[in-house]
Design a protein around this motif. Structure first.
Motif, PDB file in Angstrom:
ATOM      1  N   THR A 249       1.082  -0.951   0.195  1.00  0.00           N
ATOM      2  CA  THR A 249       0.368   0.006   0.146  1.00  0.00           C
ATOM      3  C   THR A 249       1.323   0.916   0.026  1.00  0.00           C
ATOM      4  O   THR A 249       0.426   1.889   0.548  1.00  0.00           O
ATOM      5  CB  THR A 249      -0.876  -0.198   1.331  1.00  0.00           C
TER       6      THR A 249
ATOM      7  N   SER B 106       3.366   1.574   4.335  1.00  0.00           N
ATOM      8  CA  SER B 106       3.940  -0.016   4.159  1.00  0.00           C
ATOM      9  C   SER B 106       5.104   0.016   5.276  1.00  0.00           C
ATOM     10  O   SER B 106       5.512   0.955   5.585  1.00  0.00           O
ATOM     11  CB  SER B 106       4.522   0.221   2.689  1.00  0.00           C
TER      12      SER B 106
ATOM     13  N   SER C 155       3.098  -3.116  -4.217  1.00  0.00           N
ATOM     14  CA  SER C 155       2.473  -1.517  -4.305  1.00  0.00           C
ATOM     15  C   SER C 155       2.613  -1.393  -5.655  1.00  0.00           C
ATOM     16  O   SER C 155       1.854  -0.061  -5.809  1.00  0.00           O
ATOM     17  CB  SER C 155       3.387  -0.455  -2.953  1.00  0.00           C
TER      18      SER C 155
END
Lengths: 339, 339
Positions: free
Chosen positions: B159, B223, B242
């Motif tokens: 992320t 992250s 990601s």
């Protein structure tokens, strides 16, 4: 294909792919599965978590000539699910570590993982992580498994009460009989169906998850173990942990007809397998005598077998067995390492 | 004392005894610990569960001459705790499987478990179960570990966002430097404090649980990974998961003075250790640029280091490093098995 040819990440990808199909309630509670530092799991607030870990080592717990690699994966996962079943839990989330000799083929490992996936799918649980490492030693598979049980309802082994009756959930000795067939009597001529039964008992045991659920539901079960090391060992564990004496009746121990037939053929006492053989993964435990009928009815409604084999006689920590006209102490032995 | 002299249950008793002292918040959430078919655990309803498993094999991950058995237990548990830390979780419940060569002494295993207990006590977690098996191969330790993280707040690696800054939580390369000292430069004359630092970095890494907690608390972290396989590998994992490109600055990678001193003495590039060495167990991740100061303040308040080493430049999946005047792709390698 040799393992070094695909690399660690290639191997992870190929093995994880075998675990992805979870048609039967799979992915329950999985927020994040394989692929991050850890899995992320979500449990219902009215549940406790039950957690177990089991390691199987080639040459100690299995041999290439006594089980297929597919069934090895199937049985490894069954062993861990059986621990969850013995607590009255539902298996949900597994973590598999595997230590791999460099001689192994990727396809062989895929067979193992296919077997794991088959067992997972039977019970709706999901492999959410693992570790793959190499070893100069034998193949080793470790499965850590989490499950859910209704809060405060886990079935312990330490809470059997004097006056309870002792039960088992199915025929015993089949796994040891199957192993004896594989190791010592491979050339014996047997009915095909008998042979298939014995091999199935040894290679493809089915953990008693539904039975564990019914025992929780009945609110009548006072203790429970799964039979991984033989009935004798499990009874001793319950007796010792609960501080009670247990007496069982040999003639009430259920033995499958195929096991009986094989035992007669080779002149072996089938109760020896049942008591000291292990890996049957049935449940053994105690229920309150006045609630026995409730339990029997629940099992009958689900067409599950349920056998009363004895009783909790008094405070203590010993186990005895009535065999014919004599009552003798039941030896505390089973399948132990380092003996 | 040899293992077969105490038997399986004797061994379990002796090893479990080493794990019983948990002064520091131990037994949180433990309803039933060691001694039944499974542990029974209770988690807070506002938490998710983070779960990981890690196997260490003698001859592959460690050798008798590079780490003491006490520190082996300490480090094995640290490695699993570090995975939990990387998710922003608090470690709580461990399951230890150990495969033991028959030549081993009970006392040696007790040292391993003392090391596990020491690490558990540092972070208030408890060993709630395990499996002890024999092996004809090398010593193997598998630790499955569960922890808690605030519901929906787990720090993932998938992320990271374009525009984020990249951080690490401490100096890198120390573990690899310590291993190099142990394996290749045992006779080198070094200041005592430098030698001790290097051996500590290798044998007694401290997982960054508090740092993970602060990252969750900040709500600024996009992250996170723990550095188990080298900074390069972890950055590639974040970039790939990601879908972003990352650029770091070599000169901003923190290296401990003792590592620098040792690297100069033996003429080795210390960044090689930091990028490709692994086992430092610091955290690497990304935070939103406009929230950087919030994070820095939180870390400063707890006297924890926090280093900005780069940024997320654009969508993609590659990692580059600015070294002097040149920017070059960062190799995707680290400590991988089967390579």
């Amino acid at each position: 294909v040799r393992i070094h040819e695909v690399g660690e990440f290639g191997l992870i990808d190929r093995l994880a792919a075998r675990l992805r199909h979870a048609p039967n309630g799979g992915n329950t509670g999985v927020v994040v599965g394989i692929g991050d530092d850890t899995a992320v799991l979500r449990y219902q607030p009215d549940h406790d978590i039950v957690a177990t870990t089991d390691a199987l080592v080639e040459g100690v717990h299995f041999r290439e000539d006594t089980i297929t690699y597919h069934n090895l994966g199937f049985k490894a996962m069954a062993a861990s699910i059986s621990d969850i079943a013995a607590m009255g839990g539902v298996p949900l989330h597994g973590l598999i570590s595997i230590a791999i000799p460099s001689r192994m083929q990727v396809e062989t490992l895929e067979e193992v993982y296919d077997g794991v996936a088959e067992m997972c799918n039977l019970f709706g649980c999901t492999v959410v992580g693992g570790d793959i490492v190499k070893t100069d030693g034998p193949l080793l598979i470790n499965i850590a498994l989490l499950g859910a049980v209704q809060r405060t309802k886990a079935l312990l082994r330490s809470t059997a009460q004097v006056g309870d009756v002792v039960f088992v959930t199915g025929p015993l000795g089949g796994s040891a009989a199957g192993l004896a067939l594989q190791c010592e009597h491979t050339d014996l001529v047997l009915e095909q169906s008998v042979r298939e039964d014995l091999l199935r008992f040894h290679e493809r045991p089915i953990p008693q998850v539904l039975a564990g659920q019914l025992l929780v539901q009945s609110d009548a079960c006072t203790s429970c173990n799964d039979i991984s090391d033989g009935l004798a060992n499990e009874l001793h564990e319950i007796a010792s942990a609960s501080g009670v004496s247990i007496r069982i009746q040999e003639e009430q121990i259920p033995i499958h007809p195929s096991v009986l037939q094989f035992s007669h053929r080779i002149g072996h006492n089938p109760y020896e397998w049942a008591l000291y053989g292990g890996e049957d993964y049935q449940l053994v435990g105690t229920v309150r005598k006045h609630q026995l009928e409730i339990v029997q009815t629940l099992f009958r409604e689900k067409s599950l077998p349920f056998y009363v084999i004895g009783e909790v006689t008094n405070p203590g920590s010993d186990v005895s067995i009535v065999s014919g006209r004599s009552t003798v102490p039941l030896e505390k032995r089973g399948y132990h390492h380092f003996r």
